[in-house]
Scaffold this active site. Structure first.
Site, PDB file in Angstrom:
ATOM      1  N   ASP A 146     -28.531 -72.246 -72.725  1.00  0.00           N
ATOM      2  CA  ASP A 146     -27.741 -71.268 -71.992  1.00  0.00           C
ATOM      3  C   ASP A 146     -28.247 -71.269 -70.555  1.00  0.00           C
ATOM      4  O   ASP A 146     -29.279 -70.669 -70.241  1.00  0.00           O
ATOM      5  CB  ASP A 146     -27.878 -69.890 -72.642  1.00  0.00           C
ATOM      6  CG  ASP A 146     -27.041 -68.843 -71.918  1.00  0.00           C
ATOM      7  OD1 ASP A 146     -26.485 -69.163 -70.847  1.00  0.00           O
ATOM      8  OD2 ASP A 146     -26.955 -67.704 -72.420  1.00  0.00           O
ATOM      9  N   TYR A 206     -30.904 -63.166 -73.682  1.00  0.00           N
ATOM     10  CA  TYR A 206     -29.577 -62.529 -73.627  1.00  0.00           C
ATOM     11  C   TYR A 206     -28.542 -63.618 -73.389  1.00  0.00           C
ATOM     12  O   TYR A 206     -28.732 -64.465 -72.514  1.00  0.00           O
ATOM     13  CB  TYR A 206     -29.546 -61.500 -72.493  1.00  0.00           C
ATOM     14  CG  TYR A 206     -28.209 -60.815 -72.315  1.00  0.00           C
ATOM     15  CD1 TYR A 206     -27.755 -59.888 -73.258  1.00  0.00           C
ATOM     16  CD2 TYR A 206     -27.412 -61.088 -71.211  1.00  0.00           C
ATOM     17  CE1 TYR A 206     -26.532 -59.246 -73.081  1.00  0.00           C
ATOM     18  CE2 TYR A 206     -26.194 -60.438 -71.033  1.00  0.00           C
ATOM     19  CZ  TYR A 206     -25.758 -59.523 -71.970  1.00  0.00           C
ATOM     20  OH  TYR A 206     -24.554 -58.895 -71.793  1.00  0.00           O
ATOM     21  N   LYS A 249     -22.018 -67.578 -63.604  1.00  0.00           N
ATOM     22  CA  LYS A 249     -22.599 -67.124 -62.325  1.00  0.00           C
ATOM     23  C   LYS A 249     -22.302 -68.075 -61.162  1.00  0.00           C
ATOM     24  O   LYS A 249     -21.213 -68.042 -60.611  1.00  0.00           O
ATOM     25  CB  LYS A 249     -24.089 -66.869 -62.503  1.00  0.00           C
ATOM     26  CG  LYS A 249     -24.322 -65.767 -63.574  1.00  0.00           C
ATOM     27  CD  LYS A 249     -25.728 -65.254 -63.600  1.00  0.00           C
ATOM     28  CE  LYS A 249     -26.000 -64.352 -64.784  1.00  0.00           C
ATOM     29  NZ  LYS A 249     -25.926 -62.944 -64.552  1.00  0.00           N
TER      30      LYS A 249
END
Ligand SMILES: Cc1ncc(COP(=O)(O)O)c(C=O)c1O
Length: 429
Positions: A239, A144, A267
């Site tokens: 990522d 994702y 994050k």
């Protein structure tokens, strides 16, 4: 456990917000029941609107690596707020932030701040396309990368939890430019590259996957991808929105010793505020506007409050290497404890673990990719999730997510997590 206030709030939320939530997995659809509404959190604990207390094992899906409301970050934010909230103009803090990121993440020579992980991955792929003059990208089934159109093909995390790994609303044109391969299968990547010679701009992956549950790269896999990309002139994008500053100070790339061309971050980099970033080789990043022709911008990018939180977080991590030793120890104690419980109960469920990330999969099949992750018994997971919640342990409400540990977890919390696991796993037999 009384959760009436959460139930009332959810009922009202559904009248005004699609599905009652602002991000799909929060709705508890795959585990059943109603989501709990959070009021506050501190250290290792999170509290709901009915004042139930839980031990935190999600930590906002990763950012709160030092526990909730960590004082140096709280202070940085409250100090920054006094000087107004947004300028839309350059600030000293953005320069400090860029310099710090470049010093911490081995492959990054230049970096651009954005507001989320999704923005970071969308921009990184655009830059790779601009740099190479090619259109196609390769992504991996079950990975994702946020909700950008190019990535909602065989997507993990909430997309798979909601049963929409290929979302309606993504045009055929976009979908055709996204090629997908199974994770941990180098031959499949080589076959895609051979069939699309000179057409692939970028290969993007989570170097350690968190979004089909925690899945580790097999020995030599990341190096194999690096070699293919180097040979074919493909931009290798790691990522590291989840793994950045978590699996080590320099993320998964430092831990595995592989140098990607571009890295996306999110994050932890915002300390809990909405921040993302993408960066990498100067030659590629120099394509970004206004230095180069690839356009990317943001009114709130490099926001002073968000930068203050992120800087406080990254400075702390940079100056306290013992954080990573503690996180390794906590992860190992919890995972080894659960393994012992499984052995005692004669259960063969799989646990994947690295550092402060882990997932317990309700399957006997070793989980190495999306198809093996999907052998998990999600109904059983739902029961496990609710059992743990009722014992005051807050887990991710989906089988296809990793858990994220924080330094706020002490031995008493670890003991409580293991005791709850033992009771709940026993009750499921
Ligand atoms: C690996 C990865 N990339 C990108 C994203 C998207 O980040 P955001 O939710 O901040 O847009 C996520 C979100 O969980 C992620 O795990």
């Amino acid at each position: 456990m009384n959760t009436h206030t959460s139930e009332d709030l959810f009922a009202k939320a559904k009248d005004f917000i699609p599905g009652g939530v602002n991000s799909p997995v929060r709705a508890f659809r795959s585990v059943g029941g109603n989501p709990i509404f959070i009021k506050k959190a501190k250290g290792a604990y999170i509290y709901d609107e009915d004042d139930n207390q839980y031990i935190e094992l999600i930590n906002s899906w990763g950012p709160m690596i030092l526990g909730h409301a960590f004082e140096p970050i709280e202070k940085a934010v409250t100090d920054a707020v006094k000087n107004s909230f947004s300028f839309g103009a350059p600030t000293r803090r953005e320069v400090e932030m860029a310099e710090l990121i470049v010093s911490m993440v081995p492959s990054i020579e230049k970096v651009r701040m954005v507001n989320s992980g999704t923005e970071a991955t969308m921009a990184a792929v655009r830059v790779a396309r601009g740099y190479t003059g090619r259109d196609k990208i390769i992504k991996f089934e079950g990975c994702y990368h946020g909700h950008g159109d190019s990535f909602l093909i065989a997507a993990g995390s909430g997309a798979v939890t909601m049963g929409v790994p290929d979302s309606p609303g993504v045009t055929k044109g976009v979908a055709n430019d996204t090629l997908t391969a199974p994770y941990n299968d180098l031959d499949a990547v080589q076959a895609l590259v051979d069939a699309n010679k000179g057409e692939i701009a970028a290969l993007i992956l989570e170097p350690v996957v968190g979004n089909m549950g925690c899945v580790l790269p097999q020995e030599g896999y990341l190096q194999g991808l690096r070699d293919i990309c180097t040979k074919e002139g493909i931009v290798l994008i790691f990522d590291e929105v989840m793994t950045g500053f978590r699996l080590s100070k320099g993320g998964a790339q430092e831990r595995f010793g592989i140098t990607p061309d571009l890295t996306t971050l999110g994050k932890i980099i915002g300390g809990g505020m909405p921040v993302g970033a993408y960066g990498g080789k100067a030659e590629i990043m120099n394509c970004v506007s206004p230095q180069g022709p690839v356009y990317q911008a943001g009114t709130l990018s490099g926001n002073p409050i968000a930068m203050s939180a992120g800087l406080a977080m990254l400075h702390y991590l940079n100056e306290h290497p013992e954080v990573y030793v503690q996180l390794e120890n906590t992860g190992t104690k919890i995972v080894e404890g659960i393994r012992q419980i499984l052995t005692k109960l004669n259960l063969n469920y799989q646990i994947n673990h690295i550092g402060s990330m882990y997932s317990l999969f309700f399957t006997d099949t070793p989980v190495t990719d999306f198809s093996t992750a999907k052998t998990s018994n999600t109904e059983l997971f739902g029961k496990y999730f609710h059992g743990m919640l009722s014992k005051g342990i807050y887990l991710a409400p989906s089988q296809y997510e990793a858990l994220f540990l924080s330094t706020a977890l002490q031995q008493n919390h670890i003991d409580a997590v293991l005791a709850a696991n033992e009771e709940v796993l026993k009750s499921l037999q």
